[in-house]
Each structure stands twice: as C-alpha cells, then as structure tokens.
Design a protein around this motif. Structure first.
Motif, PDB file in Angstrom:
ATOM      1  N   GLY A 151      35.543 -53.873 -70.938  1.00  0.00           N
ATOM      2  CA  GLY A 151      36.388 -52.761 -71.362  1.00  0.00           C
ATOM      3  C   GLY A 151      36.833 -52.890 -72.809  1.00  0.00           C
ATOM      4  O   GLY A 151      36.740 -53.951 -73.424  1.00  0.00           O
ATOM      5  N   ALA A 152      37.366 -51.799 -73.344  1.00  0.00           N
ATOM      6  CA  ALA A 152      37.817 -51.760 -74.735  1.00  0.00           C
ATOM      7  C   ALA A 152      38.968 -52.738 -74.955  1.00  0.00           C
ATOM      8  O   ALA A 152      39.869 -52.855 -74.136  1.00  0.00           O
ATOM      9  N   GLY A 153      38.917 -53.453 -76.069  1.00  0.00           N
ATOM     10  CA  GLY A 153      39.988 -54.372 -76.447  1.00  0.00           C
ATOM     11  C   GLY A 153      40.030 -55.666 -75.658  1.00  0.00           C
ATOM     12  O   GLY A 153      41.010 -56.401 -75.717  1.00  0.00           O
ATOM     13  N   THR A 154      38.984 -55.990 -74.948  1.00  0.00           N
ATOM     14  CA  THR A 154      38.947 -57.189 -74.105  1.00  0.00           C
ATOM     15  C   THR A 154      38.565 -58.423 -74.920  1.00  0.00           C
ATOM     16  O   THR A 154      37.716 -58.356 -75.789  1.00  0.00           O
ATOM     17  N   VAL A 155      39.191 -59.547 -74.604  1.00  0.00           N
ATOM     18  CA  VAL A 155      38.845 -60.826 -75.215  1.00  0.00           C
ATOM     19  C   VAL A 155      38.208 -61.687 -74.127  1.00  0.00           C
ATOM     20  O   VAL A 155      38.883 -62.082 -73.175  1.00  0.00           O
ATOM     21  N   VAL A 156      36.917 -61.944 -74.261  1.00  0.00           N
ATOM     22  CA  VAL A 156      36.170 -62.686 -73.247  1.00  0.00           C
ATOM     23  C   VAL A 156      36.005 -64.123 -73.720  1.00  0.00           C
ATOM     24  O   VAL A 156      35.388 -64.376 -74.753  1.00  0.00           O
ATOM     25  N   LEU A 157      36.562 -65.067 -72.948  1.00  0.00           N
ATOM     26  CA  LEU A 157      36.488 -66.481 -73.284  1.00  0.00           C
ATOM     27  C   LEU A 157      35.737 -67.294 -72.236  1.00  0.00           C
ATOM     28  O   LEU A 157      35.476 -68.475 -72.434  1.00  0.00           O
ATOM     29  N   GLU A 158      35.430 -66.666 -71.086  1.00  0.00           N
ATOM     30  CA  GLU A 158      34.724 -67.342 -69.995  1.00  0.00           C
ATOM     31  C   GLU A 158      33.564 -66.479 -69.521  1.00  0.00           C
ATOM     32  O   GLU A 158      33.591 -65.258 -69.679  1.00  0.00           O
ATOM     33  N   SER A 159      32.577 -67.102 -68.898  1.00  0.00           N
ATOM     34  CA  SER A 159      31.402 -66.382 -68.403  1.00  0.00           C
ATOM     35  C   SER A 159      31.791 -65.378 -67.323  1.00  0.00           C
ATOM     36  O   SER A 159      32.828 -65.519 -66.669  1.00  0.00           O
ATOM     37  N   THR A 160      30.940 -64.369 -67.145  1.00  0.00           N
ATOM     38  CA  THR A 160      31.221 -63.301 -66.194  1.00  0.00           C
ATOM     39  C   THR A 160      30.280 -63.364 -64.999  1.00  0.00           C
ATOM     40  O   THR A 160      29.295 -64.097 -65.014  1.00  0.00           O
ATOM     41  N   ILE A 161      30.597 -62.548 -63.989  1.00  0.00           N
ATOM     42  CA  ILE A 161      29.779 -62.455 -62.779  1.00  0.00           C
ATOM     43  C   ILE A 161      28.917 -61.198 -62.884  1.00  0.00           C
ATOM     44  O   ILE A 161      29.360 -60.164 -63.389  1.00  0.00           O
ATOM     45  N   LYS A 162      27.701 -61.277 -62.377  1.00  0.00           N
ATOM     46  CA  LYS A 162      26.728 -60.188 -62.469  1.00  0.00           C
ATOM     47  C   LYS A 162      27.290 -58.885 -61.891  1.00  0.00           C
ATOM     48  O   LYS A 162      27.811 -58.856 -60.776  1.00  0.00           O
ATOM     49  N   GLY A 163      27.184 -57.794 -62.688  1.00  0.00           N
ATOM     50  CA  GLY A 163      27.524 -56.467 -62.202  1.00  0.00           C
ATOM     51  C   GLY A 163      29.006 -56.138 -62.102  1.00  0.00           C
ATOM     52  O   GLY A 163      29.374 -55.098 -61.578  1.00  0.00           O
TER      53      GLY A 163
END
Length: 163
Positions: free
Chosen positions: A137-149
């Motif tokens: 989403g807009a303005g998100t800070v991603v510091l860890e891996s994500t899950i598929k889908g």
C-alpha cells in the motif's frame, strides 16, 4: 462537442502520452546503462544512469536487475539501488524507494518477484523478498519479507487481513 471540451480532451491525452513516454524512457535509459554495466563499461553505465536521472527524475542503478514487463504508471521520484532484483510484471508507482541496508559489513538489497504492485511513497529496505503477487500500500515501509499473494500497509508493514 465544443471547442473547449476538445481542447481539454487533447490536454488529457497529451498528459497520458507524456506519462507513458516517461515510463518507457526511464526503462530505456536503464536498459542502455545496464548493457554497459554488464559489458564492464562502468563509466558509460554511470553516465547513462546520470542522464536518465536528469531527464526522467528517476534514479535507477544500472547494476540493478529488472526483468521484462516492469511498469511505472507515474514515473517520478523512483529510486532503485544497485543490488535490487525485480521480476516480471511488477508495477511500481511514484516516489518509491527500493534500497539496501548494511548488515554484517555488506549492503543487502530487496528482491521483488513477479506480479507485485508497489504503490506510491513506499520504501523497501534491506535483505527482503516480496513474494509473487504481493501488494504494498501507499506510504508503507517494508523491512521484512512478505507472504505470497498478501497485501501490506503501514509503518512498519503489516499484513492487511480481510474481515
């Protein structure tokens, strides 16, 4: 249709075409710079990166690995670091930063798998993997891996759960 309405329509069309041309020229400068980088012509690669940055407003490293069908709908202010890997069919919106983070004396970079969408003003930092079809989403800070889908939003990024 009045003359004024047709002028507005032409203005909208011109705006859309300029965005599409900027998206394609952003990738064009990257691809030329990447060609030079892969053939050990690093100074020419850096020059192409610099020219691309000046012309398009996006700073995409020639050393990044960007697959086919990557799309920039609103290409302005996009920053992609040198070790980033981006898969097929990824969409990256305006003002997105995808960069590295020092860890154990080395810089670690994100990897984005195919089909992901990264909305505006988001930051993807460090040794993370956005798995296939992830939405950020807009303005998100991603510091860890994500899950598929899955979809993520917030600072730091948290999975959005449907109710």
């Amino acid at each position: 249709m009045g003359e004024r309405e047709s002028e507005q329509g032409l203005r909208k069309l011109r705006h859309i075409l300029n965005d599409q041309c900027r998206s394609k020229s952003t990738l064009r400068y990257y691809r030329i710079g990447n060609f030079f980088y892969r053939h050990n012509m690093n100074k020419l690669a850096y020059i192409m990166q610099w020219i691309g940055m000046r012309k398009t407003g996006n700073d995409i490293s020639s050393a990044a690995l960007i697959d086919k069908n990557v799309h920039f709908p609103h290409p302005i202010g996009i920053v992609i670091g040198s070790g980033v890997k981006i898969g097929k069919g990824v969409t990256i919106h305006a003002n997105v930063i995808i960069g590295g983070k020092y860890k154990r004396g080395k810089i670690r970079y994100p990897q984005i798998e195919g089909g992901c969408i990264v909305y505006g003003n988001s930051s993807l930092i460090g040794n993370i993997v956005l798995q296939e079809n992830t939405i950020i989403g807009a303005g998100t800070v991603v510091l860890e891996s994500t899950i598929k889908g899955k979809s993520y939003a917030g600072c730091p990024a948290r999975e959005i759960v449907k109710r």
